[in-house]
Design a protein around this motif. Structure first.
Motif, mmCIF file in Angstrom:
data_model
loop_
_atom_site.group_PDB
_atom_site.id
_atom_site.type_symbol
_atom_site.label_atom_id
_atom_site.label_comp_id
_atom_site.label_asym_id
_atom_site.label_seq_id
_atom_site.Cartn_x
_atom_site.Cartn_y
_atom_site.Cartn_z
ATOM 1 N N CYS A 144 0.831 -1.218 0.000
ATOM 2 C CA CYS A 144 0.000 0.000 0.000
ATOM 3 C C CYS A 144 0.858 1.259 0.000
ATOM 4 C CB CYS A 144 -0.919 0.001 1.220
ATOM 5 S SG CYS A 144 -2.427 -0.963 1.007
ATOM 6 N N LEU A 145 1.880 1.260 0.832
ATOM 7 C CA LEU A 145 2.768 2.425 0.898
ATOM 8 C C LEU A 145 3.508 2.617 -0.418
ATOM 9 C CD1 LEU A 145 4.235 1.947 4.498
ATOM 10 C CD2 LEU A 145 2.468 3.557 3.779
ATOM 11 N N ALA A 146 3.932 1.514 -1.035
ATOM 12 C CA ALA A 146 4.624 1.608 -2.326
ATOM 13 C C ALA A 146 3.677 2.133 -3.405
ATOM 14 C CB ALA A 146 5.175 0.237 -2.719
ATOM 15 N N LEU A 147 2.433 1.647 -3.402
ATOM 16 C CA LEU A 147 1.444 2.140 -4.365
ATOM 17 C C LEU A 147 1.239 3.638 -4.217
ATOM 18 C CD1 LEU A 147 -1.410 -0.547 -4.447
ATOM 19 C CD2 LEU A 147 -0.028 0.226 -6.371
ATOM 20 N N GLY A 148 1.118 4.075 -2.966
ATOM 21 C CA GLY A 148 0.942 5.502 -2.722
ATOM 22 C C GLY A 148 2.118 6.316 -3.237
ATOM 23 N N LEU A 172 -5.006 12.476 -4.351
ATOM 24 C CA LEU A 172 -5.914 11.974 -3.324
ATOM 25 C C LEU A 172 -5.753 10.467 -3.129
ATOM 26 C CD1 LEU A 172 -8.176 12.988 -1.443
ATOM 27 C CD2 LEU A 172 -9.814 12.332 -3.214
ATOM 28 N N MET A 173 -5.658 9.714 -4.221
ATOM 29 C CA MET A 173 -5.494 8.266 -4.113
ATOM 30 C C MET A 173 -4.136 7.906 -3.513
ATOM 31 S SD MET A 173 -7.363 6.414 -7.364
ATOM 32 C CE MET A 173 -6.414 7.266 -8.619
ATOM 33 N N ALA A 174 -3.109 8.663 -3.860
ATOM 34 C CA ALA A 174 -1.786 8.407 -3.288
ATOM 35 C C ALA A 174 -1.815 8.578 -1.766
ATOM 36 C CB ALA A 174 -0.759 9.350 -3.915
ATOM 37 N N ILE A 175 -2.442 9.663 -1.333
ATOM 38 C CA ILE A 175 -2.575 9.899 0.112
ATOM 39 C C ILE A 175 -3.414 8.797 0.746
ATOM 40 C CG2 ILE A 175 -3.537 11.458 1.853
ATOM 41 C CD1 ILE A 175 -2.878 13.775 -0.041
ATOM 42 N N GLY A 176 -4.476 8.376 0.040
ATOM 43 C CA GLY A 176 -5.343 7.325 0.555
ATOM 44 C C GLY A 176 -4.608 6.011 0.754
ATOM 45 N N PHE A 177 -3.794 5.619 -0.211
ATOM 46 C CA PHE A 177 -3.042 4.374 -0.075
ATOM 47 C C PHE A 177 -2.072 4.433 1.100
ATOM 48 C CE2 PHE A 177 -4.091 3.270 -4.593
ATOM 49 C CZ PHE A 177 -4.616 2.010 -4.318
ATOM 50 N N VAL A 178 -1.414 5.568 1.258
ATOM 51 C CA VAL A 178 -0.480 5.714 2.380
ATOM 52 C C VAL A 178 -1.233 5.653 3.706
ATOM 53 C CG1 VAL A 178 1.134 7.285 3.537
ATOM 54 C CG2 VAL A 178 1.206 7.012 1.036
ATOM 55 N N TRP A 179 -2.371 6.331 3.772
ATOM 56 C CA TRP A 179 -3.157 6.343 5.011
ATOM 57 C C TRP A 179 -3.661 4.948 5.355
ATOM 58 C CZ3 TRP A 179 -8.234 5.298 6.456
ATOM 59 C CH2 TRP A 179 -8.615 5.768 7.725
ATOM 60 N N VAL A 180 -4.204 4.249 4.343
ATOM 61 C CA VAL A 180 -4.699 2.893 4.566
ATOM 62 C C VAL A 180 -3.552 1.962 4.946
ATOM 63 C CG1 VAL A 180 -5.737 0.879 3.437
ATOM 64 C CG2 VAL A 180 -6.701 3.150 3.064
ATOM 65 N N GLY A 181 -2.385 2.180 4.334
ATOM 66 C CA GLY A 181 -1.238 1.352 4.660
ATOM 67 C C GLY A 181 -0.850 1.456 6.120
ATOM 68 N N PHE A 182 -1.001 2.622 6.689
ATOM 69 C CA PHE A 182 -0.661 2.818 8.094
ATOM 70 C C PHE A 182 -1.796 2.408 9.032
ATOM 71 C CE2 PHE A 182 2.611 5.947 6.607
ATOM 72 C CZ PHE A 182 3.702 5.330 7.201
#
Length: 239
Positions: free
Chosen positions: A119-123, A145-155
């Motif tokens: 998820c973090l890599a995708l972001g 927005l999606m990049a931030i979303g992937f990072v947030w979900v990853g954490f």
């Protein structure tokens, strides 16, 4: 009372573990149902378009060309403007790249504990592609927005949530080529601007119908999904 609470926690953990174990099967069933009903989830479609257009751009760079811009529109359409490179490879790269990236996601998710890093890599990748190549206003906004979303979900996401989300996106990416095939059948006889239509015109001057190219791409995508699923299940059985 304490024992009852503990039992409840164990039940929840067991339920989450089962979902995580069967995330791939759940994703395949959901994707098949969506395709049969011709239902497109808006944000999911935007993600697929992003991967599709980025794959065109990557193919251009790898074959000696350059990326001029990537554009993503609210209706889920997209456009990759490139210069140079090997044109047939660039045209095929949209669905080929989606298929390969989906397969890579599935293989990565098979390794427990990798979900967060994926998820973090995708972001990170989405943020980089958005800043460097995306030129449409909507595309830049949604990509960020999606990049931030992937990072947030990853954490913040739990293991089973990440497994289901990534598995679903992976299966949808692999089978993304079916949308082209479905659109060609819906618009039979009408004007079409799809990768399959462009391949038909540029490789055979229209002698081979676009639906043939779309069918071939869809068949390869389905074979790729079968291969990944077979490999994953065989691996699971031997563990």
């Amino acid at each position: 009372m304490v024992l009852a609470r503990g039992q409840g926690v164990n039940d929840t953990d067991s339920w989450s573990e089962k979902i995580q174990q069967h995330a791939l099967l759940i994703s395949i069933v959901i994707t098949a149902a969506l395709n049969l009903l011709a239902v497109d989830l808006w944000l999911d479609q935007i993600f697929l378009t992003f991967v599709h257009e980025a794959s065109h751009g990557l193919a251009a760079v790898l074959t000696g060309g350059t990326v001029l811009s990537l554009s993503i529109q609210p209706d889920g359409s997209g456009l990759a403007l490139t210069r140079g490179g090997i044109r047939p490879i660039i045209l095929c790269a949209g669905y080929a790249g989606s298929c390969l990236s989906g397969a890579g996601l599935l293989l990565a998710v098979r390794n427990r504990g990798w979900e967060r890093w994926v998820c973090l890599a995708l972001g990170g990748v989405m943020a980089w592609v958005t800043v460097v190549y995306v030129r449409s206003v909507f595309g830049f906004f949604i990509g960020t927005l999606m990049a931030i979303g992937f990072v947030w979900v990853g954490f913040r996401g739990s293991g089973w949530q990440l497994s289901v989300m990534l598995s679903f996106l992976a299966v949808r990416s692999i089978l993304n080529s079916f949308s082209d095939l479905i659109n060609l059948f819906r618009q039979a006889g009408g004007p079409q601007l799809t990768d399959a239509a462009l391949l038909s015109q540029e490789l055979t001057l229209g002698l081979v119908p676009p639906v043939v190219f779309a069918g071939l791409i869809a068949a390869v995508s389905l074979a790729c999904l079968w291969g990944v699923v077979h490999w994953g299940w065989a691996r699971e059985d031997t563990v």
